[in-house]
Design a protein around this motif. Structure first.
Motif, PDB file in Angstrom:
ATOM      1  N   ASN A   1       0.795  -1.220   0.000  1.00  0.00           N
ATOM      2  CA  ASN A   1       0.000   0.000   0.000  1.00  0.00           C
ATOM      3  C   ASN A   1       0.831   1.275   0.000  1.00  0.00           C
ATOM      4  O   ASN A   1       0.280   2.351   0.210  1.00  0.00           O
ATOM      5  CB  ASN A   1      -0.929   0.010   1.212  1.00  0.00           C
ATOM      6  N   VAL A   2       2.109   1.168  -0.218  1.00  0.00           N
ATOM      7  CA  VAL A   2       2.952   2.357  -0.184  1.00  0.00           C
ATOM      8  C   VAL A   2       2.551   3.282  -1.325  1.00  0.00           C
ATOM      9  O   VAL A   2       2.443   2.870  -2.480  1.00  0.00           O
ATOM     10  CB  VAL A   2       4.450   1.977  -0.288  1.00  0.00           C
ATOM     11  N   GLY A   3       2.308   4.540  -0.989  1.00  0.00           N
ATOM     12  CA  GLY A   3       1.942   5.531  -1.988  1.00  0.00           C
ATOM     13  C   GLY A   3       0.461   5.598  -2.271  1.00  0.00           C
ATOM     14  O   GLY A   3       0.013   6.471  -3.002  1.00  0.00           O
ATOM     15  N   LYS A   4      -0.323   4.678  -1.724  1.00  0.00           N
ATOM     16  CA  LYS A   4      -1.766   4.674  -1.950  1.00  0.00           C
ATOM     17  C   LYS A   4      -2.461   5.184  -0.696  1.00  0.00           C
ATOM     18  O   LYS A   4      -2.038   4.920   0.418  1.00  0.00           O
ATOM     19  CB  LYS A   4      -2.272   3.265  -2.246  1.00  0.00           C
ATOM     20  N   MET A   5      -3.576   5.883  -0.904  1.00  0.00           N
ATOM     21  CA  MET A   5      -4.384   6.349   0.219  1.00  0.00           C
ATOM     22  C   MET A   5      -5.333   5.212   0.633  1.00  0.00           C
ATOM     23  O   MET A   5      -6.029   4.649  -0.204  1.00  0.00           O
ATOM     24  CB  MET A   5      -5.202   7.580  -0.179  1.00  0.00           C
ATOM     25  N   ASN A   6      -5.331   4.881   1.914  1.00  0.00           N
ATOM     26  CA  ASN A   6      -6.209   3.838   2.412  1.00  0.00           C
ATOM     27  C   ASN A   6      -7.487   4.406   3.008  1.00  0.00           C
ATOM     28  O   ASN A   6      -8.476   3.695   3.157  1.00  0.00           O
ATOM     29  CB  ASN A   6      -5.483   2.996   3.467  1.00  0.00           C
ATOM     30  N   PHE A   7      -7.473   5.662   3.384  1.00  0.00           N
ATOM     31  CA  PHE A   7      -8.643   6.347   3.919  1.00  0.00           C
ATOM     32  C   PHE A   7      -9.002   7.472   2.958  1.00  0.00           C
ATOM     33  O   PHE A   7      -8.146   7.979   2.247  1.00  0.00           O
ATOM     34  CB  PHE A   7      -8.354   6.921   5.313  1.00  0.00           C
ATOM     35  N   SER A   8     -10.263   7.876   2.980  1.00  0.00           N
ATOM     36  CA  SER A   8     -10.663   8.936   2.059  1.00  0.00           C
ATOM     37  C   SER A   8     -10.138  10.291   2.556  1.00  0.00           C
ATOM     38  O   SER A   8      -9.966  10.511   3.754  1.00  0.00           O
ATOM     39  CB  SER A   8     -12.186   8.987   1.915  1.00  0.00           C
ATOM     40  N   HIS A   9      -9.905  11.163   1.612  1.00  0.00           N
ATOM     41  CA  HIS A   9      -9.399  12.499   1.922  1.00  0.00           C
ATOM     42  C   HIS A   9     -10.379  13.248   2.824  1.00  0.00           C
ATOM     43  O   HIS A   9      -9.976  13.919   3.780  1.00  0.00           O
ATOM     44  CB  HIS A   9      -9.157  13.278   0.619  1.00  0.00           C
ATOM     45  N   ALA A  10     -11.674  13.116   2.537  1.00  0.00           N
ATOM     46  CA  ALA A  10     -12.699  13.824   3.313  1.00  0.00           C
ATOM     47  C   ALA A  10     -12.707  13.354   4.772  1.00  0.00           C
ATOM     48  O   ALA A  10     -12.813  14.175   5.693  1.00  0.00           O
ATOM     49  CB  ALA A  10     -14.069  13.612   2.684  1.00  0.00           C
ATOM     50  N   GLU A  11     -12.605  12.041   5.000  1.00  0.00           N
ATOM     51  CA  GLU A  11     -12.600  11.515   6.374  1.00  0.00           C
ATOM     52  C   GLU A  11     -11.414  12.044   7.167  1.00  0.00           C
ATOM     53  O   GLU A  11     -11.557  12.473   8.314  1.00  0.00           O
ATOM     54  CB  GLU A  11     -12.553   9.989   6.371  1.00  0.00           C
TER      55      GLU A  11
ATOM     56  N   PRO B   1      -7.226  21.024   4.995  1.00  0.00           N
ATOM     57  CA  PRO B   1      -5.794  20.853   5.257  1.00  0.00           C
ATOM     58  C   PRO B   1      -5.011  20.615   3.967  1.00  0.00           C
ATOM     59  O   PRO B   1      -5.578  20.275   2.923  1.00  0.00           O
ATOM     60  CB  PRO B   1      -5.738  19.625   6.156  1.00  0.00           C
ATOM     61  N   MET B   2      -3.713  20.772   4.077  1.00  0.00           N
ATOM     62  CA  MET B   2      -2.842  20.542   2.921  1.00  0.00           C
ATOM     63  C   MET B   2      -2.864  19.060   2.548  1.00  0.00           C
ATOM     64  O   MET B   2      -2.960  18.197   3.425  1.00  0.00           O
ATOM     65  CB  MET B   2      -1.411  20.957   3.255  1.00  0.00           C
ATOM     66  N   PRO B   3      -2.772  18.748   1.264  1.00  0.00           N
ATOM     67  CA  PRO B   3      -2.790  17.338   0.831  1.00  0.00           C
ATOM     68  C   PRO B   3      -1.647  16.520   1.443  1.00  0.00           C
ATOM     69  O   PRO B   3      -1.807  15.340   1.729  1.00  0.00           O
ATOM     70  CB  PRO B   3      -2.653  17.411  -0.688  1.00  0.00           C
ATOM     71  N   GLU B   4      -0.488  17.156   1.667  1.00  0.00           N
ATOM     72  CA  GLU B   4       0.641  16.444   2.257  1.00  0.00           C
ATOM     73  C   GLU B   4       0.327  16.025   3.688  1.00  0.00           C
ATOM     74  O   GLU B   4       0.717  14.940   4.130  1.00  0.00           O
ATOM     75  CB  GLU B   4       1.910  17.310   2.243  1.00  0.00           C
ATOM     76  N   THR B   5      -0.380  16.903   4.417  1.00  0.00           N
ATOM     77  CA  THR B   5      -0.760  16.584   5.789  1.00  0.00           C
ATOM     78  C   THR B   5      -1.691  15.379   5.818  1.00  0.00           C
ATOM     79  O   THR B   5      -1.531  14.471   6.635  1.00  0.00           O
ATOM     80  CB  THR B   5      -1.455  17.791   6.449  1.00  0.00           C
TER      81      THR B   5
ATOM     82  N   VAL C   1       0.290  12.180   5.012  1.00  0.00           N
ATOM     83  CA  VAL C   1       1.113  11.730   6.139  1.00  0.00           C
ATOM     84  C   VAL C   1       0.235  11.085   7.210  1.00  0.00           C
ATOM     85  O   VAL C   1       0.579  10.039   7.771  1.00  0.00           O
ATOM     86  CB  VAL C   1       1.942  12.898   6.719  1.00  0.00           C
ATOM     87  N   LEU C   2      -0.916  11.701   7.504  1.00  0.00           N
ATOM     88  CA  LEU C   2      -1.828  11.125   8.490  1.00  0.00           C
ATOM     89  C   LEU C   2      -2.316   9.758   8.028  1.00  0.00           C
ATOM     90  O   LEU C   2      -2.412   8.823   8.838  1.00  0.00           O
ATOM     91  CB  LEU C   2      -3.017  12.054   8.739  1.00  0.00           C
ATOM     92  N   ASP C   3      -2.599   9.620   6.739  1.00  0.00           N
ATOM     93  CA  ASP C   3      -3.022   8.331   6.197  1.00  0.00           C
ATOM     94  C   ASP C   3      -1.938   7.281   6.411  1.00  0.00           C
ATOM     95  O   ASP C   3      -2.233   6.160   6.828  1.00  0.00           O
ATOM     96  CB  ASP C   3      -3.347   8.465   4.711  1.00  0.00           C
ATOM     97  N   GLU C   4      -0.692   7.625   6.150  1.00  0.00           N
ATOM     98  CA  GLU C   4       0.418   6.682   6.346  1.00  0.00           C
ATOM     99  C   GLU C   4       0.565   6.296   7.813  1.00  0.00           C
ATOM    100  O   GLU C   4       0.783   5.126   8.140  1.00  0.00           O
ATOM    101  CB  GLU C   4       1.726   7.278   5.823  1.00  0.00           C
ATOM    102  N   ILE C   5       0.430   7.286   8.703  1.00  0.00           N
ATOM    103  CA  ILE C   5       0.563   7.017  10.142  1.00  0.00           C
ATOM    104  C   ILE C   5      -0.548   6.079  10.617  1.00  0.00           C
ATOM    105  O   ILE C   5      -0.288   5.099  11.330  1.00  0.00           O
ATOM    106  CB  ILE C   5       0.557   8.344  10.948  1.00  0.00           C
ATOM    107  N   LEU C   6      -1.781   6.387  10.229  1.00  0.00           N
ATOM    108  CA  LEU C   6      -2.908   5.546  10.639  1.00  0.00           C
ATOM    109  C   LEU C   6      -2.793   4.133  10.075  1.00  0.00           C
ATOM    110  O   LEU C   6      -3.051   3.153  10.772  1.00  0.00           O
ATOM    111  CB  LEU C   6      -4.228   6.170  10.203  1.00  0.00           C
ATOM    112  N   THR C   7      -2.412   4.026   8.818  1.00  0.00           N
ATOM    113  CA  THR C   7      -2.265   2.717   8.192  1.00  0.00           C
ATOM    114  C   THR C   7      -1.185   1.906   8.899  1.00  0.00           C
ATOM    115  O   THR C   7      -1.385   0.722   9.207  1.00  0.00           O
ATOM    116  CB  THR C   7      -1.927   2.871   6.701  1.00  0.00           C
TER     117      THR C   7
END
Length: 155
Positions: free
Chosen positions: A10-20, A34-38, A41-47
């Motif tokens: 899943n590296v590089g893929k979003m596992n959660f939706s941007h809106a959530e 929020p900024m897309p980079e933020t 990064v949050l998606d990677e941390i949560l995953t």
């Protein structure tokens, strides 16, 4: 496949939706957009967090000789962090309360339906039986009655 090996898929893929994730950030004091980079990064941390907890729970289940993960395996995985453990326990307690409330409601509905059916049977037994058959009236009957009334009033 080893659970840790799956993490690389899943590296590089979003596992959660941007809106959530944006709503989660906003709820915790960030700006509305929020900024897309933020968000990335949050998606990677949560995953990563969820994968590591699932991996620990899986190890506990395998050590116990089970293939399926149970609630106790997650409790074991969260044993080092009491705040997470408390939140998980709270969620499962709420889930049990909701399940009990649904059973009580369902049982109450069943009793009401049984009482209504018994009451209907009592009414049928108490009512005198007649051979009079009631005819279902349609619109044509209404018109005929209205005409008959009109003719009767004129005479």
């Amino acid at each position: 496949m080893e659970p840790r090996a799956r993490a690389g898929k899943n590296v590089g893929k979003m596992n959660f939706s941007h809106a959530e994730l944006a709503q989660l950030l906003y709820a915790h004091g960030d700006i509305k957009n929020p900024m897309p980079e933020t968000v990335r990064v949050l998606d990677e941390i949560l995953t990563d967090f969820m994968q590591s907890i699932a991996f620990e729970a899986n190890r506990a289940a395998n050590y116990s000789g089970r293939q399926k993960i149970k609630y106790e395996d997650f409790e074991f995985a969260f044993r080092k962090n009491p705040s997470f453990l408390g939140k998980v326990q709270e969620v499962f307690e709420k889930q049990k309360e909701i399940k009990k409330a649904r059973e009580i409601l369902r049982d109450g509905e069943d009793e009401i339906m049984k009482d209504a059916a018994e009451e209907e049977k009592r009414k049928e037994k108490a009512a005198p039986k007649t051979n009079k058959v009631e005819e279902e009236l349609g619109e044509a009957d209404d018109d005929a009655e209205a005409e008959a009334d009109a003719l009767g009033k004129r005479r």
